[in-house]
Design a protein around this motif. Structure first.
Motif, PDB file in Angstrom:
ATOM      1  N   SER A  96       1.017  -1.047   0.055  1.00 21.41           N
ATOM      2  CA  SER A  96      -0.178   0.293   0.076  1.00 21.41           C
ATOM      3  C   SER A  96       0.752   1.175   0.308  1.00 21.41           C
ATOM      4  N   ARG A 343      -7.385  -8.801   6.894  1.00 21.73           N
ATOM      5  CA  ARG A 343      -8.032  -7.331   7.499  1.00 21.73           C
ATOM      6  C   ARG A 343      -9.930  -7.672   7.624  1.00 21.73           C
ATOM      7  N   ILE A 345     -11.535 -10.097   7.233  1.00 25.69           N
ATOM      8  CA  ILE A 345     -12.874 -11.279   6.481  1.00 25.69           C
ATOM      9  C   ILE A 345     -12.442 -12.260   6.426  1.00 25.69           C
ATOM     10  N   VAL A 363     -22.120  -7.581  -2.038  1.00 21.52           N
ATOM     11  CA  VAL A 363     -21.711  -6.508  -1.957  1.00 21.52           C
ATOM     12  C   VAL A 363     -20.593  -5.617  -1.836  1.00 21.52           C
ATOM     13  N   GLY A 365     -17.669  -3.111  -0.709  1.00 21.34           N
ATOM     14  CA  GLY A 365     -16.894  -3.117   0.363  1.00 21.34           C
ATOM     15  C   GLY A 365     -16.562  -4.779   1.423  1.00 21.34           C
ATOM     16  N   LYS A 368     -13.974  -8.270  -2.406  1.00 25.45           N
ATOM     17  CA  LYS A 368     -13.711  -8.648  -3.927  1.00 25.45           C
ATOM     18  C   LYS A 368     -12.675  -8.447  -3.975  1.00 25.45           C
ATOM     19  N   THR A 369     -12.242  -7.431  -4.296  1.00 28.90           N
ATOM     20  CA  THR A 369     -10.742  -6.764  -4.523  1.00 28.90           C
ATOM     21  C   THR A 369      -9.411  -7.278  -3.903  1.00 28.90           C
ATOM     22  N   HIS A 518     -20.246  -7.034  -9.553  1.00 29.49           N
ATOM     23  CA  HIS A 518     -21.552  -7.006  -9.656  1.00 29.49           C
ATOM     24  C   HIS A 518     -22.868  -7.139 -10.916  1.00 29.49           C
ATOM     25  N   ARG A 534     -19.147  -9.959   3.884  1.00 26.99           N
ATOM     26  CA  ARG A 534     -18.118  -9.676   5.202  1.00 26.99           C
ATOM     27  C   ARG A 534     -19.390 -10.150   6.829  1.00 26.99           C
TER      28      ARG A 534
HETATM   29  N1  LIG Z   1      -4.719  -0.860   2.047  1.00 33.23           N
HETATM   30  C1  LIG Z   1      -6.163  -0.820   2.432  1.00 33.23           C
HETATM   31  N2  LIG Z   1      -6.475  -0.510   3.637  1.00 33.23           N
HETATM   32  C2  LIG Z   1      -7.104  -0.917   4.644  1.00 33.23           C
HETATM   33  N3  LIG Z   1      -8.286  -1.302   4.044  1.00 33.23           N
HETATM   34  C3  LIG Z   1      -8.146  -1.451   3.320  1.00 33.23           C
HETATM   35  C4  LIG Z   1      -7.670  -1.174   1.764  1.00 33.23           C
HETATM   36  N4  LIG Z   1      -8.397  -1.994   1.008  1.00 33.23           N
HETATM   37  C5  LIG Z   1      -9.591  -2.142   0.879  1.00 33.23           C
HETATM   38  N5  LIG Z   1      -9.287  -2.349   2.673  1.00 33.23           N
HETATM   39  C6  LIG Z   1     -11.200  -2.341   3.052  1.00 33.23           C
HETATM   40  O1  LIG Z   1     -11.081  -3.538   3.040  1.00 33.23           O
HETATM   41  C7  LIG Z   1     -12.682  -3.580   2.411  1.00 33.23           C
HETATM   42  C8  LIG Z   1     -13.466  -4.780   1.792  1.00 33.23           C
HETATM   43  O2  LIG Z   1     -12.547  -3.700   0.395  1.00 33.23           O
HETATM   44  P1  LIG Z   1     -12.401  -4.506  -0.897  1.00 33.23           P
HETATM   45  O3  LIG Z   1     -12.003  -3.056  -1.963  1.00 33.23           O
HETATM   46  O4  LIG Z   1     -11.724  -5.149  -1.592  1.00 33.23           O
HETATM   47  O5  LIG Z   1     -14.263  -4.936  -1.486  1.00 33.23           O
HETATM   48  P2  LIG Z   1     -14.876  -4.930  -2.345  1.00 33.23           P
HETATM   49  O6  LIG Z   1     -15.813  -6.048  -1.916  1.00 33.23           O
HETATM   50  O7  LIG Z   1     -14.012  -4.942  -4.047  1.00 33.23           O
HETATM   51  O8  LIG Z   1     -15.701  -3.713  -2.915  1.00 33.23           O
HETATM   52  P3  LIG Z   1     -16.483  -3.383  -3.776  1.00 33.23           P
HETATM   53  O9  LIG Z   1     -17.416  -3.309  -4.654  1.00 33.23           O
HETATM   54  O10 LIG Z   1     -16.705  -1.524  -3.557  1.00 33.23           O
HETATM   55  O11 LIG Z   1     -15.207  -2.665  -5.182  1.00 33.23           O
HETATM   56  C9  LIG Z   1     -13.475  -2.210   2.626  1.00 33.23           C
HETATM   57  O12 LIG Z   1     -13.951  -1.971   4.527  1.00 33.23           O
HETATM   58  C10 LIG Z   1     -12.471  -1.661   2.429  1.00 33.23           C
HETATM   59  O13 LIG Z   1     -12.174  -0.747   3.290  1.00 33.23           O
END
Ligand SMILES: Nc1ncnc2c1ncn2[C@@H]1O[C@H](COP(=O)(O)OP(=O)(O)OP(=O)(O)O)[C@@H](O)[C@H]1O
Length: 539
Positions: A96, A343, A345, A363, A365, A368-369, A518, A534
């Protein structure tokens, strides 16, 4: 690349050569004193012999100084390159961004602030060594002729470093504030440039200009504070050294005139010795003056080094792998996710066979990413394992694994280069890749085809076209596994369908496809789907 030992050695040799050059000047001063002294006494002096001796000494001194400068510049260059490499390597290996400063401040540290080390590396160390050696040598030489002159130098000399140390504390603080302001101004610049069109549309041009004016005025004040301290310290220094030289001149002058008959060792002062003392007095102060000048460079260095230390101490998650380029896997591997927790999850156990397509849904947050990043080895999980062909993903095999992946990020990044450059990042791009990403018709419509310059924000391309460029980048290099994060987000149904077609073609050709999305139309076309939630949190 030069090793650290070599750099230190060059620095030491350079510093000692600069001491030697100053010692050679003392010999030159002896020749000049002898010539002038003998002329004062009315003796004959061989102009040719004296000129030849002076020329030789001058040539020797110039050559020694040049060699010293060469060693010191090589050492400075190596040191700065080493620090730049350290920053770039660590940033590239971090999962990061740094929380200490923005991209602008980091760029300012690498490009601008590290450059402030150069004058200090060139001047400070040799000046410090000269201060340790030369005043002591000159003091011994003068004490040989006169204890009075030695006492004058002994009293005036140490006052300078004492005062310099006092001023140095203030200089360090002022330099640190100046460095901080440079970083903040760079951050501001990057930040506002990124949002330039938004600022224009919002009519925020005037307030942005005012913000810049305030920031540059603060930087001006900080720079002036550093300069004021520099002028103050050099004024005091010049005062002490001028007083010292004047006192020596008075003693020599009145002694030679016979008005003073104390301060020597009972033998009359000869004109040769008198001239030699006069020539050496400024030389006694010269290393101290050099050190005072280098002291300010040192203050800037301390400020930069403190910033570097804070950056080094920052506890940041590291991505897997050593960063080396390695050959990709020769086959499409299976992927398994076991007991993964990151983190907060907890992820379900997943197995993906070679050539399968899998959709991650959930959903915003849900994580997935984050899961895609973990699979790509861009982050290290808190707990659990990712198995590639049954082998855990580790520091050792992550480079080869990443060489086998095509990555299509959620937010596309572009480089200020041609469309073709943006696909291959400098490497040759096959037309098949452009076709597979559906770029060929888009390229035909662009003013300069695949050589059209995109600009950092993908200027000239629609959202869908930009996605195709990132798809082509992901497909470039014939990956075994394609990881796509929201590849159809914000696109109309028809464009999304065309991107989905390209993705599915990849699996038909034998690749594995992992998609976070999505988009139900895309999800329904994939073989497997896994829901990330989550509330499965078992932390
Ligand atoms: N570098 C980071 N440091 C701390 N927390 C993070 C970091 N990156 C993501 N998060 C947190 O981890 C959680 C999951 O984020 P992520 O981006 O994986 O969600 P997502 O399912 O891909 O969301 P979206 O569909 O909106 O893209 C979120 O609560 C986000 O705030």
């Amino acid at each position: 690349m030069r090793s650290m030992v070599q750099t230190r050695k060059s620095e030491m040799i350079g510093a000692w050569l600069s001491v030697l050059a100053s010692l050679i000047w003392l010999c030159g001063a002896a020749v000049i004193a002898r010539v002038l002294g003998r002329l004062l006494m009315g003796d004959d002096v061989s102009a040719i012999a004296a000129g030849a001796a002076l020329f030789l000494l001058w040539a020797l001194r110039t050559a020694t100084e040049a060699a010293a400068q060469r060693c010191l510049s090589q050492a400075a260059e190596a040191k700065i390159t080493e620090l730049r490499q350290e920053i770039v390597t660590r940033e590239a290996a971090s999962a990061s961004a740094s929380t200490l400063a923005g991209e602008g401040a980091l760029a300012a540290l690498v490009a601008e602030k590290l450059e402030t080390l150069r004058p200090a590396l060139l001047r400070y160390r040799p000046a410090r060594l000269r201060v340790l050696v030369l005043p002591a040598v000159i003091l011994c030489l003068t004490a040989w002729h006169s204890w009075a002159v030695a006492i004058v130098l002994l009293v005036a000399g140490p006052l300078i470093p004492v005062f310099m140390a006092l001023v140095g504390w203030a200089a360090k603080e002022a330099s640190a504030r100046q460095m901080q302001e440079i970083g903040q101004l760079s951050d501001l610049l990057v930040d506002r440039l990124a949002a330039l069109s938004d600022l224009q549309l919002l009519g925020a041009g005037k307030s942005t200009v005012e913000t810049f004016a305030r920031a540059s005025d603060t930087l001006r004040q900080r720079t002036m504070a550093v300069l004021q301290i520099a002028f103050l310290s050099s004024t005091v220094l010049e005062l002490f050294s001028a007083l010292g030289v004047a006192l020596v001149a008075i003693w020599v002058g009145f002694t030679l005139l016979g008005e003073l008959n104390w301060g020597g060792w009972g033998v009359p002062l000869t004109p040769v010795a008198g001239v030699y003392l006069l020539l050496m007095a400024p030389e006694f102060f010269q290393p101290l003056r050099d050190l005072a000048a280098a002291w300010h460079d040192r203050a800037a260095v301390d400020a930069v080094m403190d910033e570097l230390a804070a950056w080094r101490d920052e506890d940041r998650a590291k991505r897997l792998g050593h960063g080396a380029t390695e050959p990709a896997l020769s086959h499409t591997p299976s992927i398994a996710i076991q007991n993964l927790h990151h983190r907060g999850i907890t992820y379900p156990n997943i197995r993906i066979e070679p050539g399968e397509s899998l959709a991650l849904e959930g959903v915003s947050g849900a994580g997935k990413t984050t899961l895609l990043r973990l699979i790509a080895g861009l982050e290290q999980p808190d707990r659990g394992t990712i198995l590639i062909d049954g082998v855990a993903l580790t520091e050792e095999n992550a480079n080869q694994w990443r060489a086998s992946i095509g990555w299509m990020p959620q937010a596309p990044h572009f480089f200020n280069g041609s469309l073709r450059y943006n696909v291959g990042l400098g490497a040759p791009v096959s037309d098949d890749t452009l076709v597979a990403a559906g770029l060929e018709t888009i390229i035909q419509d662009l003013p300069r085809g695949d050589l059209t310059r995109l600009g950092e924000r993908g200027a000239g391309l629609s959202g869908g076209e930009g996605r195709r460029v990132t798809l082509a980048r992901a497909l470039h290099g014939a990956p075994r596994v394609l990881i796509a994060d929201e590849p159809t987000a914000d696109l109309d149904a028809e464009t999304a369908r065309r991107i989905s077609d390209s993705l599915l073609q990849f699996t038909k050709d034998g690749g594995t496809l992992l998609v976070a999305s999505h988009d139900t139309a895309l999800i329904n076309r994939l073989q497997k789907r896994v829901s990330i939630q989550r509330d499965t949190d078992a932390a």
